[in-house]
Design a protein around this motif. Structure first.
Motif, PDB file in Angstrom:
ATOM      1  N   LEU A   1       0.823  -1.201   0.000  1.00 20.84           N
ATOM      2  CA  LEU A   1       0.000   0.000   0.000  1.00 20.84           C
ATOM      3  C   LEU A   1       0.862   1.257   0.000  1.00 20.84           C
ATOM      4  CD1 LEU A   1      -2.714  -1.088   2.615  1.00 20.84           C
ATOM      5  CD2 LEU A   1      -2.890  -1.105   0.117  1.00 20.84           C
ATOM      6  N   MET A   2       1.900   1.267   0.826  1.00 27.23           N
ATOM      7  CA  MET A   2       2.764   2.435   0.911  1.00 27.23           C
ATOM      8  C   MET A   2       3.485   2.697  -0.408  1.00 27.23           C
ATOM      9  SD  MET A   2       4.378   2.407   4.786  1.00 27.23           S
ATOM     10  CE  MET A   2       5.233   0.834   4.621  1.00 27.23           C
TER      11      MET A   2
ATOM     12  N   SER B   1       2.675   1.641  -3.407  1.00 29.39           N
ATOM     13  CA  SER B   1       1.730   1.988  -4.468  1.00 29.39           C
ATOM     14  C   SER B   1       1.335   3.460  -4.391  1.00 29.39           C
ATOM     15  CB  SER B   1       0.474   1.113  -4.371  1.00 29.39           C
ATOM     16  OG  SER B   1       0.791  -0.243  -4.572  1.00 29.39           O
ATOM     17  N   TYR B   2       1.118   3.926  -3.169  1.00 25.93           N
ATOM     18  CA  TYR B   2       0.746   5.326  -2.977  1.00 25.93           C
ATOM     19  C   TYR B   2       1.873   6.254  -3.422  1.00 25.93           C
ATOM     20  CZ  TYR B   2      -0.213   9.699  -0.544  1.00 25.93           C
ATOM     21  OH  TYR B   2      -0.402  11.022  -0.244  1.00 25.93           O
ATOM     22  N   VAL B   3       3.092   5.949  -2.982  1.00 24.34           N
ATOM     23  CA  VAL B   3       4.228   6.804  -3.321  1.00 24.34           C
ATOM     24  C   VAL B   3       4.500   6.764  -4.820  1.00 24.34           C
ATOM     25  CG1 VAL B   3       6.713   7.159  -3.000  1.00 24.34           C
ATOM     26  CG2 VAL B   3       5.255   6.620  -1.035  1.00 24.34           C
TER      27      VAL B   3
ATOM     28  N   GLY C   1       2.420   6.494  -7.073  1.00 21.66           N
ATOM     29  CA  GLY C   1       1.396   7.279  -7.740  1.00 21.66           C
ATOM     30  C   GLY C   1       1.694   8.761  -7.825  1.00 21.66           C
ATOM     31  N   VAL C   2       2.592   9.254  -6.968  1.00 20.75           N
ATOM     32  CA  VAL C   2       2.913  10.686  -6.988  1.00 20.75           C
ATOM     33  C   VAL C   2       4.156  10.979  -7.819  1.00 20.75           C
ATOM     34  CG1 VAL C   2       1.870  10.985  -4.714  1.00 20.75           C
ATOM     35  CG2 VAL C   2       4.332  10.645  -4.888  1.00 20.75           C
TER      36      VAL C   2
ATOM     37  N   SER D   1       5.433  11.477   3.230  1.00 24.51           N
ATOM     38  CA  SER D   1       4.081  11.989   3.445  1.00 24.51           C
ATOM     39  C   SER D   1       4.118  13.414   3.967  1.00 24.51           C
ATOM     40  CB  SER D   1       3.326  11.094   4.433  1.00 24.51           C
ATOM     41  OG  SER D   1       3.161   9.794   3.916  1.00 24.51           O
TER      42      SER D   1
END
Length: 232
Positions: free
Chosen positions: A85-86, A88-90, A92-93, A118
């Motif tokens: 999850l971490m 994938s989120y990073v 994405g940016v 974050s």
């Protein structure tokens, strides 16, 4: 200095805020590895290849209990699911990268570097790719050095295992909290909460200390600030 190199160094240096948490964890891991019968090269290799504190502690505990390799691998997988999850989120940016460019982001991200990234996203709405790589690499290097220190010095520090995990995790939460403080009001609230938590713990309310301290600090500091604003 190019902008990419500047961003890398900023991420690398910013991650040193976690040194006071990573060092005791690494010392503890080195000590527990020796007690579990792992050789120094094997323990150091585990930190280099697995690079996940909670999973590593789980693995050596399970090894000491005689668990099978399959059980250890499955345990590591489930403990580290949050990394999917971490990362994938990073990822994405920082769009537009080739697959190979995302590997050092996903493979090296940790709770510490994710908190730092974050924070950067919260302040500016973006995080440079090289900043992320620098933050990840810094935590990785610190973890390896801390593990090495534990392997070399662990036996010379009696009682370390008794302090261990709990104290180090408190240090982790304190470091992540420090990253989120953006005003003097928040700093005062955090300091007051810490002082109250110590007071309640000393006076026999250890089980409720954190909750009571948080509630009182979150009410007191904004209340005082509002009163001062009205009085002024």
């Amino acid at each position: 200095m190019t902008n990419s190199r500047r961003e890398f160094m900023q991420g690398f240096m910013a991650s040193f805020v976690f040194a006071f948490e990573l060092l005791p964890l690494g010392l503890l891991f080195g000590t527990m590895s020796a007690e579990a019968g792992l050789s120094a090269p094997v323990a150091f290799s585990m930190s280099g290849l697995v690079f996940a504190g909670a999973s590593q502690f789980s693995a050596i505990t399970m090894l000491g209990a005689g668990a099978s390799v399959t059980a250890i691998v499955l345990s590591t997988f489930f403990i580290n699911l949050r990394h999917f999850l971490m990362s994938s989120y990073v990822a994405g940016v920082i769009p537009g990268r080739r697959t190979a460019g995302y590997l050092p982001v996903g493979l090296f991200i940790t709770d510490e570097s994710f908190a730092l990234i974050s924070q950067r996203l919260g302040k500016s709405g973006q995080a440079d790719y090289h900043y992320i790589i620098g933050a990840n690499l810094s935590v990785y290097v610190q973890w390896l050095l801390a593990t090495l220190a534990g392997l070399l010095l662990g036996n010379a520090l009696p009682g370390l295992a008794d302090l261990g995990m709990q104290a180090a995790l408190y240090a982790l939460f304190a470091a992540i909290l420090a990253l989120s403080l953006t005003s003097w009001t928040e700093v005062l609230a955090a300091v007051l909460a810490a002082a109250l938590a110590i007071f309640f713990t000393i006076n026999g309310y250890a089980g409720m200390a954190v909750l009571l301290a948080s509630l009182l600090a979150s009410i007191t500091v904004p209340g005082v600030q509002k009163w001062i604003h009205k009085s002024g």
